[in-house]
Design an enzyme around this catalytic site. Structure first.
Site, PDB file in Angstrom:
ATOM      1  N   TYR A  31      10.577  18.269   3.168  1.00  0.00           N
ATOM      2  CA  TYR A  31      10.103  17.452   4.484  1.00  0.00           C
ATOM      3  C   TYR A  31      10.725  17.842   6.360  1.00  0.00           C
ATOM      4  O   TYR A  31      10.401  17.161   6.771  1.00  0.00           O
ATOM      5  CB  TYR A  31      11.406  16.537   3.196  1.00  0.00           C
ATOM      6  CG  TYR A  31      12.298  15.239   4.554  1.00  0.00           C
ATOM      7  CD1 TYR A  31      11.436  14.186   4.941  1.00  0.00           C
ATOM      8  CD2 TYR A  31      13.471  15.516   5.198  1.00  0.00           C
ATOM      9  CE1 TYR A  31      12.150  12.708   5.280  1.00  0.00           C
ATOM     10  CE2 TYR A  31      14.125  14.588   6.010  1.00  0.00           C
ATOM     11  CZ  TYR A  31      13.195  13.242   6.785  1.00  0.00           C
ATOM     12  OH  TYR A  31      14.241  12.473   7.009  1.00  0.00           O
ATOM     13  N   GLY A  77       0.858  -0.901   0.008  1.00  0.00           N
ATOM     14  CA  GLY A  77      -0.005  -0.055  -0.394  1.00  0.00           C
ATOM     15  C   GLY A  77       0.535   0.961   0.129  1.00  0.00           C
ATOM     16  O   GLY A  77       1.619   0.949   0.282  1.00  0.00           O
ATOM     17  N   ALA A  94      10.304  20.451   7.296  1.00  0.00           N
ATOM     18  CA  ALA A  94       8.601  20.835   7.660  1.00  0.00           C
ATOM     19  C   ALA A  94       7.674  20.753   7.787  1.00  0.00           C
ATOM     20  O   ALA A  94       7.029  20.395   9.144  1.00  0.00           O
ATOM     21  CB  ALA A  94       8.215  22.353   6.471  1.00  0.00           C
ATOM     22  N   ALA A  95       7.990  19.713   7.053  1.00  0.00           N
ATOM     23  CA  ALA A  95       6.500  17.972   7.366  1.00  0.00           C
ATOM     24  C   ALA A  95       7.401  17.657   8.767  1.00  0.00           C
ATOM     25  O   ALA A  95       6.232  16.583   9.418  1.00  0.00           O
ATOM     26  CB  ALA A  95       6.808  17.384   6.140  1.00  0.00           C
ATOM     27  N   LYS A  96       8.178  16.977   9.052  1.00  0.00           N
ATOM     28  CA  LYS A  96       8.679  16.397  10.014  1.00  0.00           C
ATOM     29  C   LYS A  96       8.560  16.815  11.447  1.00  0.00           C
ATOM     30  O   LYS A  96       8.433  17.040  12.370  1.00  0.00           O
ATOM     31  CB  LYS A  96      10.132  16.045   9.597  1.00  0.00           C
ATOM     32  CG  LYS A  96      10.132  14.800   9.007  1.00  0.00           C
ATOM     33  CD  LYS A  96      10.365  13.606  10.134  1.00  0.00           C
ATOM     34  CE  LYS A  96      10.426  12.555   8.485  1.00  0.00           C
ATOM     35  NZ  LYS A  96       9.911  11.278   8.711  1.00  0.00           N
TER      36      LYS A  96
HETATM   37  N1  LIG Z   1      17.751   6.986   6.767  1.00  0.00           N
HETATM   38  C1  LIG Z   1      18.394   8.781   7.878  1.00  0.00           C
HETATM   39  O1  LIG Z   1      19.361   9.327   7.032  1.00  0.00           O
HETATM   40  C2  LIG Z   1      17.477   9.124   7.928  1.00  0.00           C
HETATM   41  C3  LIG Z   1      17.357  10.265   9.248  1.00  0.00           C
HETATM   42  C4  LIG Z   1      16.595  11.344   9.503  1.00  0.00           C
HETATM   43  C5  LIG Z   1      15.159  10.153   9.008  1.00  0.00           C
HETATM   44  N2  LIG Z   1      14.432   9.093   8.272  1.00  0.00           N
HETATM   45  C6  LIG Z   1      13.552   8.257   8.845  1.00  0.00           C
HETATM   46  O2  LIG Z   1      13.066   7.485   8.577  1.00  0.00           O
HETATM   47  C7  LIG Z   1      12.439   7.019   7.986  1.00  0.00           C
HETATM   48  C8  LIG Z   1      12.938   5.781   7.594  1.00  0.00           C
HETATM   49  O3  LIG Z   1      13.729   6.178   6.469  1.00  0.00           O
HETATM   50  P1  LIG Z   1      14.547   5.388   5.553  1.00  0.00           P
HETATM   51  O4  LIG Z   1      16.508   5.733   4.996  1.00  0.00           O
HETATM   52  O5  LIG Z   1      14.830   4.343   6.361  1.00  0.00           O
HETATM   53  O6  LIG Z   1      14.087   5.653   4.013  1.00  0.00           O
HETATM   54  P2  LIG Z   1      14.598   4.152   3.118  1.00  0.00           P
HETATM   55  O7  LIG Z   1      15.303   3.592   3.092  1.00  0.00           O
HETATM   56  O8  LIG Z   1      14.262   4.765   1.333  1.00  0.00           O
HETATM   57  O9  LIG Z   1      13.339   2.956   2.940  1.00  0.00           O
HETATM   58  C9  LIG Z   1      12.048   3.869   2.447  1.00  0.00           C
HETATM   59  C10 LIG Z   1      11.005   2.635   3.161  1.00  0.00           C
HETATM   60  O10 LIG Z   1       9.004   3.074   2.840  1.00  0.00           O
HETATM   61  C11 LIG Z   1       9.036   2.701   2.159  1.00  0.00           C
HETATM   62  N3  LIG Z   1       7.950   3.894   1.594  1.00  0.00           N
HETATM   63  C12 LIG Z   1       8.473   4.906   0.782  1.00  0.00           C
HETATM   64  N4  LIG Z   1       7.422   6.122   0.786  1.00  0.00           N
HETATM   65  C13 LIG Z   1       6.131   4.521   0.645  1.00  0.00           C
HETATM   66  C14 LIG Z   1       5.098   4.939   0.310  1.00  0.00           C
HETATM   67  N5  LIG Z   1       4.252   6.444  -0.223  1.00  0.00           N
HETATM   68  N6  LIG Z   1       4.005   4.267   1.069  1.00  0.00           N
HETATM   69  C15 LIG Z   1       4.750   2.940   1.536  1.00  0.00           C
HETATM   70  N7  LIG Z   1       5.927   3.197   2.146  1.00  0.00           N
HETATM   71  C16 LIG Z   1       6.392   3.633   1.421  1.00  0.00           C
HETATM   72  C17 LIG Z   1       9.960   1.935   0.958  1.00  0.00           C
HETATM   73  O11 LIG Z   1       9.326   0.700   0.161  1.00  0.00           O
HETATM   74  P3  LIG Z   1       8.879   0.918  -1.179  1.00  0.00           P
HETATM   75  O12 LIG Z   1       9.598   1.914  -2.046  1.00  0.00           O
HETATM   76  O13 LIG Z   1       8.624   0.705  -1.357  1.00  0.00           O
HETATM   77  O14 LIG Z   1       7.256   1.521  -0.852  1.00  0.00           O
HETATM   78  C18 LIG Z   1      10.852   1.563   2.607  1.00  0.00           C
HETATM   79  O15 LIG Z   1      10.475   0.404   2.940  1.00  0.00           O
HETATM   80  C19 LIG Z   1      12.116   7.726   7.205  1.00  0.00           C
HETATM   81  O16 LIG Z   1      10.618   9.111   8.054  1.00  0.00           O
HETATM   82  C20 LIG Z   1      13.274   9.087   7.483  1.00  0.00           C
HETATM   83  O17 LIG Z   1      11.895  10.133   6.882  1.00  0.00           O
HETATM   84  C21 LIG Z   1      15.693   8.952   8.069  1.00  0.00           C
END
Ligand SMILES: NC(=O)c1ccc[n+]([C@@H]2O[C@H](COP(=O)([O-])OP(=O)(O)OC[C@H]3O[C@@H](n4cnc5c(N)ncnc54)[C@H](OP(=O)(O)O)[C@@H]3O)[C@@H](O)[C@H]2O)c1
Length: 251
Positions: A155, A60, A157-159
């Site tokens: 991004y 989804g 601002a949304a967070k």
């Molecule tokens: N990595 C960082 O440095 C970092 C730092 C601060 C905060 N964060 C936050 O941590 C969270 C995870 O980040 P990450 O780096 O692990 O992300 P990621 O590696 O890009 O993985 C994102 C995950 O979310 C899913 N996803 C993306 N868009 C979606 C949608 N519209 N509907 C359903 N699923 C969706 C993706 O699968 P699909 O593409 O198949 O949908 C994947 O499972 C996020 O909220 C990010 O803002 C990350």
């Protein structure tokens, strides 16, 4: 509390949904909850190749109202109820030219994924969470929420809005014994953070020098804190925002 705590058993009997659970931070959270005995469903737009069999998968797009409705229904069907909701799916494109170059539709998409997905999914799953004896929500934010980061201002601002929403939600749901907390990661090595650096033409450890501990975090570093927040070890925590960032926000 016993000092003989068995972390492999502390979530036995709990049912958890992790959005964005197919890779990166979400996959590590899902694995950590399974390791603690929880029954876990993950959701993403596509299943990916390496999804462990321990997880139920619900397809989804949480950025749309119809996608949220489908995910909520599928998760309840797979799990038979819900105790733990992890709103982790998030991210967004970077705009090297700066904030004023971010088009209107990207602002809308950024808020749909990083704010409205959590609001809508929480609303859809609240009736199930209210029936739980151990309801817990963790919203995954970002240290960017409190920084001036021009290429990802939409991004950030949304967070920031997610942080505010979570705080009010925590107070409102406390009477229902549902705890709500936020983890706010700093730079973590994930497919998402690598794609972000690549898009900016920057090295993968772009922000390492800004981190007092000197290096990016791992998805497991974040997952460990989430496990604490949703378990009984965190039973007196609600409305908290926990920075997991190697000290970056302390500067
Ligand atoms: N990595 C960082 O440095 C970092 C730092 C601060 C905060 N964060 C936050 O941590 C969270 C995870 O980040 P990450 O780096 O692990 O992300 P990621 O590696 O890009 O993985 C994102 C995950 O979310 C899913 N996803 C993306 N868009 C979606 C949608 N519209 N509907 C359903 N699923 C969706 C993706 O699968 P699909 O593409 O198949 O949908 C994947 O499972 C996020 O909220 C990010 O803002 C990350």
């Amino acid at each position: 509390m016993s000092n003989q705590l068995d972390l492999s058993k502390e979530l036995i009997g709990r049912r958890a949904l992790v959005t964005g659970g197919t890779r990166g931070i979400g996959a590590a959270i899902a694995q950590r909850l399974v390791d603690a005995g929880a029954k876990v469903a993950v959701t993403a737009r596509s299943r990916g190749e390496a999804l462990p069999r321990d997880f139920a998968f619900v397809a989804g797009d949480v950025a749309s109202p119809a996608g949220v409705a489908a995910v909520a229904e599928g998760a309840l069907e797979a799990l038979g109820g819900l105790d733990i909701l992890i709103n982790n799916a998030g991210g967004g494109s970077g705009f090297p030219q700066g904030m004023t170059s971010i088009p209107d539709e990207e602002w809308q998409a950024g808020f749909a994924l990083n704010l409205f997905a959590a609001i809508r999914l929480t609303n859809a799953l609240l009736p199930a969470l209210r029936e739980s004896k151990a309801g817990a929500i963790v919203n995954v934010s970002s240290g960017a929420a409190t920084m001036a980061v021009s290429p990802i201002a939409h991004y950030a601002a949304a967070k920031a809005a997610l942080n505010s929403y979570s705080r009010t939600l925590a107070v409102e749901l406390a009477a229902s014994n549902i705890r709500v907390n936020v983890v706010s990661p700093g730079p973590v090595t994930t497919p998402g953070s690598r794609a972000f650096s690549d898009a900016l033409g920057a090295p993968p450890d772009l922000f390492a020098k800004k981190i007092p501990l000197g290096h990016y975090g791992s998805p497991e570093d974040v997952a460990e804190v989430v496990a604490l927040l949703v378990s009984d070890r965190g039973k007196w925590m609600t409305g908290s925002l926990v920075n997991v960032d190697g000290g970056m926000s302390a500067r």
